[in-house]
Scaffold this active site. Structure first.
Site, PDB file in Angstrom:
ATOM      1  N   SER A 147       0.832  -1.208   0.000  1.00 44.06           N
ATOM      2  CA  SER A 147       0.000   0.000   0.000  1.00 44.06           C
ATOM      3  C   SER A 147       0.864   1.256   0.000  1.00 44.06           C
ATOM      4  O   SER A 147       0.370   2.356  -0.173  1.00 44.06           O
ATOM      5  CB  SER A 147      -0.893   0.023   1.238  1.00 44.06           C
ATOM      6  OG  SER A 147      -0.085  -0.095   2.397  1.00 44.06           O
TER       7      SER A 147
ATOM      8  N   HIS B  14      -3.900  -4.090  -4.757  1.00 43.99           N
ATOM      9  CA  HIS B  14      -3.969  -3.626  -3.377  1.00 43.99           C
ATOM     10  C   HIS B  14      -5.371  -3.831  -2.837  1.00 43.99           C
ATOM     11  O   HIS B  14      -6.322  -3.226  -3.315  1.00 43.99           O
ATOM     12  CB  HIS B  14      -3.591  -2.139  -3.342  1.00 43.99           C
ATOM     13  CG  HIS B  14      -3.693  -1.509  -1.992  1.00 43.99           C
ATOM     14  ND1 HIS B  14      -4.099  -0.211  -1.804  1.00 43.99           N
ATOM     15  CD2 HIS B  14      -3.451  -2.001  -0.751  1.00 43.99           C
ATOM     16  CE1 HIS B  14      -4.099   0.077  -0.505  1.00 43.99           C
ATOM     17  NE2 HIS B  14      -3.684  -0.997   0.155  1.00 43.99           N
TER      18      HIS B  14
ATOM     19  N   GLU C 170      -7.626  -2.174  -5.676  1.00 43.22           N
ATOM     20  CA  GLU C 170      -6.927  -1.058  -6.336  1.00 43.22           C
ATOM     21  C   GLU C 170      -5.752  -1.652  -7.114  1.00 43.22           C
ATOM     22  O   GLU C 170      -4.795  -2.145  -6.522  1.00 43.22           O
ATOM     23  CB  GLU C 170      -6.435  -0.075  -5.264  1.00 43.22           C
ATOM     24  CG  GLU C 170      -5.871   1.211  -5.798  1.00 43.22           C
ATOM     25  CD  GLU C 170      -5.442   2.160  -4.662  1.00 43.22           C
ATOM     26  OE1 GLU C 170      -4.998   1.670  -3.603  1.00 43.22           O
ATOM     27  OE2 GLU C 170      -5.546   3.393  -4.838  1.00 43.22           O
TER      28      GLU C 170
ATOM     29  N   ASN D 265      -4.748   6.101  -0.657  1.00 50.04           N
ATOM     30  CA  ASN D 265      -3.932   6.550   0.484  1.00 50.04           C
ATOM     31  C   ASN D 265      -3.238   7.879   0.211  1.00 50.04           C
ATOM     32  O   ASN D 265      -2.981   8.648   1.124  1.00 50.04           O
ATOM     33  CB  ASN D 265      -2.893   5.488   0.841  1.00 50.04           C
ATOM     34  CG  ASN D 265      -3.550   4.308   1.558  1.00 50.04           C
ATOM     35  OD1 ASN D 265      -4.690   4.435   2.036  1.00 50.04           O
ATOM     36  ND2 ASN D 265      -2.883   3.179   1.598  1.00 50.04           N
TER      37      ASN D 265
END
Ligand code: T1G
Length: 712
Positions: free
Chosen positions: A427, A448, A460, A498
């Site tokens: 991540s 991800h 993702e 993120n």
């Protein structure tokens, strides 16, 4: 939205020609059969409604016809109103669904809906206007309008209670769940399960017709909705409101079902239609319709020059929480998967946790025992990479350290068969740096998942600089197989989700410095529709983890970047979050309480920084929390990290619980006004550092007075 012509051939034909091919009419002896065949899902478009109207008239006036069967061509019955036509001229074309239902309820002969695939929304409502409904075993029925911020506007809230009773109707319509044929039979949503269509339905119709006059239409059956205790609705509203997280439609659905019990059918149907129209005009349904298409659009990667490989077997490196969850995702999708780790103990611990997860699901009734056993049987364990050689994909979910990942990928490079996909669940680390450890960077990609992987819907996918189209196409298609919602990100720090998250959590701390409290910020975030507030989220993931990730990032940030000292100060004071019984909050078990010690630490920091603390309104907190997300999302579109704004919405709804009834951060940003987002970013840059300022795209859209991302 614009009306998408599903058929290139639609373009060259008249409306009547389209209608004639969209609905066919055949005879089987003395039974008429109407077949709706308008791909992809036989939605009740204007063409289909026109075709149905003429087919019903023909069958009604034909003396040889003793009964009428309605069925779907292709892979399904009718999947509902045509969402692509809503709000366009085509949705006004007569006959509308209500008129078709009226024709059916006044039909002088038995009518039978014959269902395969799915009968949803307006499709199932059309079936409710038939005298009978039959389905094959694999079919599903439902009224999912609530997931579009709507309610079944063609009598679903009036007819379903008359078949299944009040409690089941409330549950089915407020959840929008798809119901299996066997469950639907138990409930009374269908009258029989048949082996094949249309044969099984024709035989059923002939039997029913032999009995003479058709039975009472559903709308005229009242035995299940008379003398209902009003307390039933009070209790239903309390339960539904607790889960609605600010969504309006579920409570309005209960109003309509209650109306069915307290008013004549015509009046109650009119009430339902009026309430449907109000919901259709609401921001929430605009947001949920946007989200419906965004989810499907995100699967598309323009210009991909390759078809996906088939993924028939998988392997997961790392038997920890993430690795175990990922192994479950493959097993649940029926794909055999190897789970491996550095030692037998680690692997045993991993498979034990997986077994416990399945046991919990079975105990909770969310997974049948047989399905759990089938899935568990598909998970093999090993500590020898040689066993993984034949897998079509391997997903690494080991420690978040580049040297460990590079070592793993170097070993996988030697072992895995040619063409296998080498994916990392990382991540925070660079896909390109990981690919450098192999001789096949074209097969390396990020996949991800979000924790817990077997629950969270976001997958993702991250393409590195050298990832091939073949690899991208394969992991994009894999999402649908795994039951995930996919987005494609280009490799960058934090990918799509993120990379934005740090602004949300960062701004929350700045708000603390300026006078807001942790409980106020979290309350506002939850009232907005988030599953939990940023401070509670920090306490759950560990404040020390937040400090580590932030410090690791600091070197790559502009020198004027400011971090609030609050997080580090709390960590220094041993307040690491839930795991130490105190973080932003004080914990007693899972219960959290405001903590005066935290307030004192925040006040100290504010004093040291010379910040004048003040009261904040909830509105200001809400805007300050979410505006920075939109600003960073705009930069992701600008630099190609995200293919489109709506992908960012899909990422946030599925990865972070952003409320779909607000459409996702980028959709929400358009609603509040991109000019306000731009102004807020200029402000934030002064306070927090240049990185918080607006990008070129947002500046251009604001200066040109453009309202939306479509103009990007
Ligand atoms: N209208 C128009 N297009 C639709 C559609 C619909 N109802 N449903 C799906 N599509 C398109 C979708 O955009 C995609 O297009 C393609 O079909 C395949 O869909 C009066 C007013 C039926 C379970 O909410 O749940 O009735 O991307 O990828 O995974 O009360 O589609 O190929 O161009 O999802 O196999 C209520 C919504 C409407 C059902 C199939 N009905 N659809 O899933 O394929 S409101 C729904 C679904 C209503 C009445 C009210 C699923 C599916 P493209 P897909 P799938």
């Amino acid at each position: 939205g614009e009306t998408r012509l599903y058929h290139a051939l639609d373009a060259g034909r008249t409306f009547a020609e389209i209608a004639m091919s969209a609905v066919r009419y055949e005879m089987d002896g003395d039974v008429g059969i109407v077949i709706v065949d308008y791909q992809p899902v036989n939605a009740l478009s204007a063409a289909v409604r026109t075709g149905l109207g003429s087919a019903f008239t023909k069958a009604r006036d034909d003396k040889n016809v003793k009964a009428l069967v309605i069925t779907g061509g292709g892979r399904t019955f009718i999947a509902g109103a045509d969402i692509t036509e809503m709000g366009t001229e085509k949705s006004k074309v007569k006959p509308d669904l209500h008129e078709l239902q009226k024709m059916l309820e006044e039909f002088p002969k038995v009518t039978v809906a014959a269902i395969h695939g799915t009968a949803l929304g307006g499709g199932y409502e059309l079936a409710l206007a038939c005298h009978y409904r039959v389905a094959v075993k694999s079919a599903k029925v439902g009224l999912p309008e609530v997931s579009l911020g709507l309610l079944p506007g063609a009598g679903g809230t009036q007819r379903l209670p008359r078949l299944v009773g009040i409690d089941a109707a409330i549950d089915i319509i407020t959840s929008g769940r798809h119901i299996s044929a066997s469950k639907a039979l138990d409930l009374g949503m269908i009258d029989a399960v048949v082996d094949d269509l249309p044969g099984g339905a024709v035989a059923f119709a002939r039997d029913m017709a032999a009995g003479g006059q058709p039975p009472l239409p559903v709308i005229a059956r009242n035995d299940k909705i008379v003398s209902i205790d009003p307390a039933v609705f009070v209790e239903a509203r309390r339960k539904v409101a607790a889960k609605a997280r600010g969504k309006n439609a579920p409570l309005v659905i209960i109003d309509c079902i209650e109306k069915a019990c307290n008013a004549p059918a015509e009046e109650a149907l009119a009430f339902e239609l009026a309430e449907f129209r109000k919901l259709y005009a609401s921001d929430q349904s605009a947001a949920l319709m946007h989200y419906f298409f965004a989810e499907r659009e995100a699967r598309r990667v323009p210009g991909l020059s390759a078809e996906p490989n088939d993924i028939a077997s998988a392997a997961v490196i790392g038997a920890g929480t993430m690795g175990g969850g990922i192994a479950m995702v493959f097993a649940n999708a029926g794909i055999p998967v190897y789970l491996t780790d550095v030692s037998n103990e680690a692997v045993e611990r991993g498979i034990a946790l997986i077994r416990k997860n399945y046991e919990t699901s079975v105990a909770r009734g969310s997974m049948p025992r047989a399905a759990a056993d089938r899935a568990l049987a598909l998970i093999s364990t090993t500590t020898d990479y040689a066993d993984l050689a034949d897998a079509d994909i391997v997903i690494e979910a080991a420690f978040e350290r580049l040297d460990i990942k590079q070592d793993i990928f170097a070993r996988l490079d030697k072992v895995m068969k040619p063409g296998a996909i080498l994916a990392s669940n990382t991540s925070t680390l660079s896909i390109d740096a990981i690919a450098d450890a192999t001789k096949r960077p074209e097969d390396v990609v990020g996949v991800h998942f979000f924790s817990p992987a077997n629950v969270m819907k976001l997958q993702e996918n991250i393409r590195g600089a050298r990832t091939s189209d073949q690899t991208v196409a394969t992991v994009m298609a894999l999402g649908k197989t795994l039951g995930k919602n996919v987005v494609l990100a280009r490799n960058c720090d934090g990918f799509i989700g993120n990379r934005m998250l740090q602004y949300y959590t960062g701004e929350a701390e700045f708000l603390l410095e300026q006078g807001a409290t942790p409980e106020q910020i979290d309350r506002v975030a939850m009232a907005f529709g988030m599953p939990m507030g940023p401070m509670a989220m920090r306490d759950m993931s560990g404040l020390d983890v937040g400090v580590l990730v932030r410090e690791a990032r600091r070197a790559s940030l502009p020198p004027d970047e400011r971090f609030s000292p609050i997080l580090a100060r709390l960590v220094d004071g041993g307040r690491l979050g839930m795991k130490t019984g105190k973080g932003f909050y004080r914990y007693e078990g899972r219960d959290k309480f405001p903590d005066p010690e935290t307030a004192a630490i925040i006040e100290d920091v504010a004093r040291e920084l010379g910040i004048e603390r003040r009261e904040f309104s909830d509105e200001e907190i809400e805007f300050r929390l979410f505006a920075p997300l939109v600003n960073e999302g705009a930069k992701e579109i600008e630099d190609g990290t995200a293919l489109r704004a709506s992908d960012i919405d899909v990422a946030w709804v599925n990865g972070y619980g952003f409320p779909a009834h607000k459409g996702g951060p980028m959709f929400w940003g358009e609603q509040v006004g991109l000019d306000r987002i731009y102004a807020a970013a200029l402000e934030a840059a002064k306070r927090n550092g240049s990185r918080w300022g607006p990008g070129k795209l947002l500046e251009r859209l604001t200066n040109e007075g453009k309202g939306g991302w479509r103009d990007a």
